[in-house]
Design a protein around this motif. Structure first.
Motif, PDB file in Angstrom:
ATOM      1  N   TYR A 164      34.267  29.164  31.467  1.00 37.39           N
ATOM      2  CA  TYR A 164      34.337  30.069  30.324  1.00 37.39           C
ATOM      3  C   TYR A 164      35.685  30.776  30.382  1.00 37.39           C
ATOM      4  O   TYR A 164      35.995  31.439  31.366  1.00 37.39           O
ATOM      5  N   HIS A 165      36.491  30.615  29.328  1.00 36.45           N
ATOM      6  CA  HIS A 165      37.822  31.216  29.301  1.00 36.45           C
ATOM      7  C   HIS A 165      37.687  32.676  28.859  1.00 36.45           C
ATOM      8  O   HIS A 165      37.229  32.961  27.747  1.00 36.45           O
ATOM      9  N   ALA A 166      38.047  33.602  29.733  1.00 38.68           N
ATOM     10  CA  ALA A 166      37.812  35.020  29.505  1.00 38.68           C
ATOM     11  C   ALA A 166      39.120  35.778  29.323  1.00 38.68           C
ATOM     12  O   ALA A 166      40.117  35.488  29.990  1.00 38.68           O
ATOM     13  N   VAL A 167      39.093  36.774  28.438  1.00 34.43           N
ATOM     14  CA  VAL A 167      40.245  37.628  28.154  1.00 34.43           C
ATOM     15  C   VAL A 167      39.955  39.031  28.693  1.00 34.43           C
ATOM     16  O   VAL A 167      38.975  39.670  28.294  1.00 34.43           O
ATOM     17  N   PHE A 168      40.811  39.497  29.598  1.00 38.08           N
ATOM     18  CA  PHE A 168      40.651  40.815  30.220  1.00 38.08           C
ATOM     19  C   PHE A 168      41.733  41.755  29.701  1.00 38.08           C
ATOM     20  O   PHE A 168      42.922  41.469  29.843  1.00 38.08           O
ATOM     21  N   ILE A 169      41.335  42.883  29.100  1.00 39.26           N
ATOM     22  CA  ILE A 169      42.273  43.867  28.563  1.00 39.26           C
ATOM     23  C   ILE A 169      41.887  45.248  29.092  1.00 39.26           C
ATOM     24  O   ILE A 169      40.832  45.770  28.753  1.00 39.26           O
ATOM     25  N   ARG A 170      42.736  45.827  29.949  1.00 39.28           N
ATOM     26  CA  ARG A 170      42.420  47.130  30.585  1.00 39.28           C
ATOM     27  C   ARG A 170      40.992  47.102  31.115  1.00 39.28           C
ATOM     28  O   ARG A 170      40.218  48.040  30.912  1.00 39.28           O
ATOM     29  N   ALA A 171      40.665  46.042  31.793  1.00 34.60           N
ATOM     30  CA  ALA A 171      39.263  45.745  32.102  1.00 34.60           C
ATOM     31  C   ALA A 171      38.740  46.490  33.324  1.00 34.60           C
ATOM     32  O   ALA A 171      39.474  46.742  34.278  1.00 34.60           O
ATOM     33  N   PRO A 172      37.447  46.800  33.308  1.00 35.63           N
ATOM     34  CA  PRO A 172      36.789  47.321  34.499  1.00 35.63           C
ATOM     35  C   PRO A 172      36.339  46.177  35.400  1.00 35.63           C
ATOM     36  O   PRO A 172      36.421  45.004  35.020  1.00 35.63           O
ATOM     37  N   TRP A 173      35.868  46.511  36.597  1.00 38.18           N
ATOM     38  CA  TRP A 173      35.113  45.548  37.391  1.00 38.18           C
ATOM     39  C   TRP A 173      33.936  46.286  38.019  1.00 38.18           C
ATOM     40  O   TRP A 173      33.882  47.517  38.008  1.00 38.18           O
ATOM     41  N   SER A 214      37.722  33.924  40.403  1.00 38.90           N
ATOM     42  CA  SER A 214      37.816  32.904  41.460  1.00 38.90           C
ATOM     43  C   SER A 214      39.235  32.642  41.945  1.00 38.90           C
ATOM     44  O   SER A 214      39.431  31.822  42.846  1.00 38.90           O
ATOM     45  N   SER A 215      40.228  33.335  41.379  1.00 36.24           N
ATOM     46  CA  SER A 215      41.603  33.113  41.841  1.00 36.24           C
ATOM     47  C   SER A 215      42.448  34.350  41.595  1.00 36.24           C
ATOM     48  O   SER A 215      42.067  35.235  40.824  1.00 36.24           O
ATOM     49  N   GLY A 216      43.606  34.400  42.245  1.00 34.66           N
ATOM     50  CA  GLY A 216      44.528  35.515  42.064  1.00 34.66           C
ATOM     51  C   GLY A 216      44.167  36.708  42.938  1.00 34.66           C
ATOM     52  O   GLY A 216      43.239  36.647  43.754  1.00 34.66           O
ATOM     53  N   PRO A 217      44.883  37.815  42.762  1.00 31.94           N
ATOM     54  CA  PRO A 217      44.683  38.988  43.625  1.00 31.94           C
ATOM     55  C   PRO A 217      43.310  39.637  43.467  1.00 31.94           C
ATOM     56  O   PRO A 217      42.879  40.392  44.334  1.00 31.94           O
ATOM     57  N   ALA A 218      42.618  39.362  42.347  1.00 27.55           N
ATOM     58  CA  ALA A 218      41.302  39.964  42.122  1.00 27.55           C
ATOM     59  C   ALA A 218      40.157  39.021  42.502  1.00 27.55           C
ATOM     60  O   ALA A 218      39.014  39.253  42.101  1.00 27.55           O
ATOM     61  N   THR A 219      40.448  37.991  43.276  1.00 25.49           N
ATOM     62  CA  THR A 219      39.421  37.017  43.666  1.00 25.49           C
ATOM     63  C   THR A 219      38.201  37.719  44.263  1.00 25.49           C
ATOM     64  O   THR A 219      38.333  38.594  45.118  1.00 25.49           O
ATOM     65  N   GLY A 220      37.041  37.321  43.782  1.00 25.25           N
ATOM     66  CA  GLY A 220      35.796  37.872  44.281  1.00 25.25           C
ATOM     67  C   GLY A 220      35.283  39.079  43.530  1.00 25.25           C
ATOM     68  O   GLY A 220      34.140  39.498  43.735  1.00 25.25           O
ATOM     69  N   ARG A 221      36.090  39.658  42.645  1.00 27.90           N
ATOM     70  CA  ARG A 221      35.649  40.817  41.889  1.00 27.90           C
ATOM     71  C   ARG A 221      34.561  40.408  40.885  1.00 27.90           C
ATOM     72  O   ARG A 221      34.675  39.378  40.212  1.00 27.90           O
ATOM     73  N   ILE A 222      33.541  41.245  40.776  1.00 33.53           N
ATOM     74  CA  ILE A 222      32.401  40.956  39.898  1.00 33.53           C
ATOM     75  C   ILE A 222      32.754  41.349  38.471  1.00 33.53           C
ATOM     76  O   ILE A 222      33.134  42.493  38.196  1.00 33.53           O
ATOM     77  N   VAL A 223      32.597  40.391  37.544  1.00 32.07           N
ATOM     78  CA  VAL A 223      32.997  40.651  36.156  1.00 32.07           C
ATOM     79  C   VAL A 223      31.896  40.345  35.138  1.00 32.07           C
ATOM     80  O   VAL A 223      32.114  40.497  33.927  1.00 32.07           O
ATOM     81  N   ALA A 224      30.722  39.928  35.596  1.00 30.21           N
ATOM     82  CA  ALA A 224      29.594  39.710  34.680  1.00 30.21           C
ATOM     83  C   ALA A 224      28.297  39.896  35.452  1.00 30.21           C
ATOM     84  O   ALA A 224      28.143  39.358  36.553  1.00 30.21           O
ATOM     85  N   VAL A 225      27.377  40.669  34.871  1.00 30.34           N
ATOM     86  CA  VAL A 225      26.105  40.969  35.531  1.00 30.34           C
ATOM     87  C   VAL A 225      24.979  41.000  34.507  1.00 30.34           C
ATOM     88  O   VAL A 225      25.201  41.171  33.299  1.00 30.34           O
ATOM     89  N   ARG A 282      34.282  50.414  38.015  1.00 34.47           N
ATOM     90  CA  ARG A 282      35.575  51.098  38.094  1.00 34.47           C
ATOM     91  C   ARG A 282      36.314  50.901  36.780  1.00 34.47           C
ATOM     92  O   ARG A 282      36.623  49.776  36.381  1.00 34.47           O
ATOM     93  N   ARG A 283      36.593  52.005  36.111  1.00 39.67           N
ATOM     94  CA  ARG A 283      37.291  51.986  34.828  1.00 39.67           C
ATOM     95  C   ARG A 283      38.751  51.582  35.019  1.00 39.67           C
ATOM     96  O   ARG A 283      39.401  52.005  35.968  1.00 39.67           O
ATOM     97  N   ASN A 284      39.271  50.741  34.098  1.00 38.86           N
ATOM     98  CA  ASN A 284      40.665  50.266  34.137  1.00 38.86           C
ATOM     99  C   ASN A 284      41.032  49.669  35.494  1.00 38.86           C
ATOM    100  O   ASN A 284      42.166  49.804  35.965  1.00 38.86           O
ATOM    101  N   ALA A 285      40.090  48.989  36.123  1.00 34.96           N
ATOM    102  CA  ALA A 285      40.291  48.502  37.492  1.00 34.96           C
ATOM    103  C   ALA A 285      41.424  47.484  37.601  1.00 34.96           C
ATOM    104  O   ALA A 285      42.133  47.449  38.606  1.00 34.96           O
ATOM    105  N   PHE A 286      41.581  46.666  36.590  1.00 36.11           N
ATOM    106  CA  PHE A 286      42.597  45.611  36.654  1.00 36.11           C
ATOM    107  C   PHE A 286      43.982  46.110  36.251  1.00 36.11           C
ATOM    108  O   PHE A 286      44.944  45.348  36.292  1.00 36.11           O
TER     109      PHE A 286
END
Length: 201
Positions: free
Chosen positions: A135-144, A159-170, A107-111
């Protein structure tokens, strides 16, 4: 020496080149089909996926890239690069195409928009002792990633916040993708992981 290129028509090209050099590979910018032919693997950086699509076509890189990916070239897509690798996208503009190869739906611009950019600590439990600390990650207009294919390995989720459980690396065979910008943190572990993937082929 292993040679890894960086798609250099848009995005944080210089930062990716520096990270790749830090992990011991020869890093080259790629803007033309002739330069693509000279690399063993490629990084697709963050940026604007629709613009990257248009520029790749304008510089006659789109079809050569698709062919190299289909033939098994390793690719590391970050943020917009993840979108470019996905077989399917949601939230794209009409007519937007991707290079494909990665069996996921992204999903484009999901966050959210630029103002919704954020940082988060992520765990990569399957990547061995080198990833024993977050790993400290920086999300900018990020997809998921909304869907993963049967052969796609989920490497990390929020692992935390409203997007908990969203897949961000595959990872799918020789294709690695993250929703975030690993070139912006000074942590070269994912670039090192990709370099080892390429060296092992």
């Amino acid at each position: 020496m292993t040679v890894i290129g960086v798609f250099a028509l848009q995005g944080n090209v210089r930062e990716h080149l520096a990270m790749l050099t830090d992990v011991g590979v020869e890093a080259r910018p790629v803007r033309r089909p002739s330069e693509l032919e000279q690399v063993d693997a490629l990084v697709l950086p963050g940026g604007e996926s629709t613009t990257m699509d248009k520029l790749a076509r304008a510089f006659e890189l789109f079809e050569p890239l698709q062919k190299r990916i289909a033939d098994g070239m390793p690719v590391f897509g970050t943020c917009a690069g993840m979108i470019m690798l996905a077989n399917e996208i949601t939230g794209g503009i009409e007519g937007q195409e991707t290079l494909g190869g990665l069996d996921v739906t992204v999903r484009r611009n999901a966050f959210g928009r630029q103002v919704d950019s954020f940082e988060a600590d992520l765990d990569f439990p399957g990547l061995g002792p080198g990833f024993g600390t977050p790993y400290h990650a920086v999300f900018i207009r990020a997809p998921w990633v909304e869907r993963v294919g049967r052969d796609v390995e989920v490497l990390s989720t929020v692992s935390s916040g409203p997007a908990t459980g969203r897949i961000v690396a595959v990872r799918h065979d020789r294709l690695l993708a993250t929703s975030f910008h690993p070139e912006m943190t000074g942590d070269a572990r994912l670039h090192g992981y990709f370099a080892e993937l390429v060296r092992g082929l």
